[in-house]
Motif scaffolding. Structure first.
Motif, PDB file in Angstrom:
ATOM      1  N   GLU A  54       0.804  -1.166   0.087  1.00  0.00           N
ATOM      2  CA  GLU A  54      -0.116   0.140   0.033  1.00  0.00           C
ATOM      3  C   GLU A  54       0.846   1.361   0.059  1.00  0.00           C
ATOM      4  O   GLU A  54       2.185   1.249   0.665  1.00  0.00           O
ATOM      5  N   ALA A  55       0.207   2.265  -0.503  1.00  0.00           N
ATOM      6  CA  ALA A  55       1.172   3.413  -0.731  1.00  0.00           C
ATOM      7  C   ALA A  55       0.376   4.778  -0.583  1.00  0.00           C
ATOM      8  O   ALA A  55      -0.757   4.774  -0.574  1.00  0.00           O
ATOM      9  N   MET A 120      -5.941  12.195  -2.901  1.00  0.00           N
ATOM     10  CA  MET A 120      -4.635  12.980  -2.338  1.00  0.00           C
ATOM     11  C   MET A 120      -4.832  12.896  -0.782  1.00  0.00           C
ATOM     12  O   MET A 120      -5.607  13.276  -0.036  1.00  0.00           O
ATOM     13  N   GLN A 121      -3.658  12.363  -0.306  1.00  0.00           N
ATOM     14  CA  GLN A 121      -3.405  12.238   1.349  1.00  0.00           C
ATOM     15  C   GLN A 121      -2.425  13.178   1.845  1.00  0.00           C
ATOM     16  O   GLN A 121      -2.270  13.407   3.050  1.00  0.00           O
ATOM     17  N   GLU A 360      -3.728   3.500   5.255  1.00  0.00           N
ATOM     18  CA  GLU A 360      -5.273   3.534   5.768  1.00  0.00           C
ATOM     19  C   GLU A 360      -5.558   4.324   6.773  1.00  0.00           C
ATOM     20  O   GLU A 360      -6.862   4.424   6.862  1.00  0.00           O
ATOM     21  N   SER A 361      -4.429   5.116   7.172  1.00  0.00           N
ATOM     22  CA  SER A 361      -5.025   6.151   8.253  1.00  0.00           C
ATOM     23  C   SER A 361      -5.840   7.246   7.631  1.00  0.00           C
ATOM     24  O   SER A 361      -5.654   7.770   6.594  1.00  0.00           O
ATOM     25  N   SER A 362      -6.613   7.830   8.687  1.00  0.00           N
ATOM     26  CA  SER A 362      -7.544   9.023   7.886  1.00  0.00           C
ATOM     27  C   SER A 362      -6.303  10.255   7.737  1.00  0.00           C
ATOM     28  O   SER A 362      -5.219  10.210   8.224  1.00  0.00           O
ATOM     29  N   ALA A 368      -1.644  15.291  11.058  1.00  0.00           N
ATOM     30  CA  ALA A 368      -1.280  15.403  12.619  1.00  0.00           C
ATOM     31  C   ALA A 368       0.216  15.195  12.901  1.00  0.00           C
ATOM     32  O   ALA A 368       0.962  15.621  13.604  1.00  0.00           O
ATOM     33  N   ALA A 369       0.266  13.662  12.249  1.00  0.00           N
ATOM     34  CA  ALA A 369       1.679  13.041  12.370  1.00  0.00           C
ATOM     35  C   ALA A 369       2.524  13.855  11.668  1.00  0.00           C
ATOM     36  O   ALA A 369       3.681  13.978  12.505  1.00  0.00           O
ATOM     37  N   LEU A 370       2.393  14.316  10.404  1.00  0.00           N
ATOM     38  CA  LEU A 370       3.570  15.168   9.726  1.00  0.00           C
ATOM     39  C   LEU A 370       3.821  16.306  10.380  1.00  0.00           C
ATOM     40  O   LEU A 370       5.117  16.864  10.423  1.00  0.00           O
TER      41      LEU A 370
END
Length: 414
Positions: A54-55, A120-121, A360-362, A368-370
């Motif tokens: 997964e990408a 886009m994520q 798969e994260s929202s 928030a993580a970035l």
């Protein structure tokens, strides 16, 4: 659901001739189909296939056609190169969709909507600042993390560009801000008086990039006791710089500061030659690309200095590996826009590897993580000799390099 028609109306009110690092001398609404950019990079927009698993869906836009395509193609090429390398390593995987926005604000909004529909994520935002400013509110609205390789105006990262008190929070920069370039240029000239002691300035007074650098340069020059003896201005579309050159020449300027893009700079250099005037010319990152401009006599740029985050002749292993890989894949030497894009992708990979989010994260969790990673981590890339860090406003902190053109090539001035 996104209300695209409402967005276009809002953006229309925001869209002005706001440009910065890598911005075009003009904009184009022509379609990218069949453009030179497609020949150079394979397609006007495309998707990079992941190596396995997964990408994360990485978006971005820039001018792949039109006057500013040299910037957009470099960013797209380098991002694809970085993604290919990262995907082969395993771990974090990327799939990229990069759209042609032609350095045009309305086209950038259309590109954003295309990328959002794609899923886009996270994003490389835009290549140019005018486009970046037009879509930054959309990234804020959808809470998608973006890092622009080359949009240097503070308006890209701030909701309130007048007093810089209300950051978007999720839009970051890999390149220097315009004010930082002005200060760094004045500091460099104050420390290298062998280049000249009487400073003339020629800048474009209807361009955010140029005026942003100019204003900070003048402020810092005063603090450093630099002797600014002349200031010449011009506006978009100017082709005759004989008056500005005569002004600097008559004032005895032995160094001329050019916080402008390479297209008008090439005309300034030609005007200086016509006048028999040979000061030291000094520019910033917008000067990168002058050696590849069509129909330009590169001998006119001999001895031109510029501050940039990247020098292809740097001898560190990371830079040399990047330059070789880029040349092998695309048949040309990478410029600083390519280098900033390459670093941007690797910085995203580092941040994602150090977090617990997955494809798969929202989007909210990924953003928030970035933000948490970028405001705390140290990154070592090819666009600075040491650590690269970011503050909570998205501004990058790194040390610039000075380069000079010798024998038709960019070489380190250190």
């Amino acid at each position: 659901m996104r209300n695209k028609f409402l967005r276009l109306g809002v953006i229309a009110a925001l869209c002005g001739a706001m440009t910065a690092c890598g911005s075009s001398a003009g904009t184009s609404s022509a379609a990218a189909s069949g453009s030179d950019a497609e020949v150079a990079s394979g397609s006007a927009s495309g998707t990079t296939t992941t190596a396995s698993g997964e990408a994360f869906k990485l978006g971005g836009s820039g001018p792949l056609s039109g006057d500013a395509s040299v910037y957009g193609i470099a960013v797209k090429n380098a991002a694809e190169l970085a993604i290919d390398e990262i995907n082969k390593q395993g771990g974090v995987q990327f799939e990229m969709n990069f759209q042609d926005d032609q350095a045009d604000t309305e086209a950038a909004v259309n590109a954003y909507n295309t990328l959002a529909d794609w899923g886009m994520q996270l994003s490389l935002l835009t290549v140019t600042s005018g486009s970046g400013q037009s879509v930054a509110p959309l990234y804020k609205e959808d809470n998608i993390f973006g890092i622009t390789p080359s949009g240097s105006s503070t308006a890209v990262i701030y909701q309130d560009s007048e007093n810089n008190t209300n950051p978007y929070g999720n839009v970051f920069q890999m390149c220097f801000t315009d004010p930082n370039q002005g200060k760094a240029s004045a500091d460099y000239l104050s420390e290298h008086t062998d280049l000249g002691t009487k400073v003339g300035i020629i800048y474009r007074n209807d361009d955010n990039y140029s005026t942003g650098i100019y204003n900070t340069f003048v402020e810092e020059a005063k603090a450093k006791n630099l002797n600014v003896v002349s200031t010449g201005t011009f506006t978009k579309g100017a082709t005759d710089f004989s008056v500005q050159i005569k002004q600097a020449q008559d004032a005895g300027a032995d160094i001329v500061f050019l916080p402008i893009y390479y297209q008008p700079a090439s005309l300034v250099l030609q005007a200086a030659k016509n006048a028999g005037y040979a000061p030291t010319f000094f520019g910033c990152d917008g000067m990168d690309g002058i050696l590849t401009q069509d129909n330009f006599d590169t001998s006119l740029a001999e001895g031109l200095y510029m501050l940039t985050p990247f020098s292809a002749d740097a001898q560190d292993e990371k830079t040399q590996n990047f330059v070789k890989a880029y040349k092998d894949k695309y048949g040309e030497t990478p410029n600083q826009f390519a280098a900033d894009a390459y670093d941007a992708v690797y910085a995203l990979a580092q941040a994602l590897n150090n977090s617990d989010v997955t494809p798969e994260s929202s989007t909210d969790d990924i953003t928030a993580a970035l933000i948490q990673q970028f405001t705390t981590m140290k990154f070592q890339g090819i666009t600075a000799p040491g650590d690269i860090t970011w503050n909570e406003n998205g501004e990058v902190s790194k040390e610039p390099r000075a380069i000079v053109i010798k024998d038709g090539a960019y070489v380190s001035a250190e």
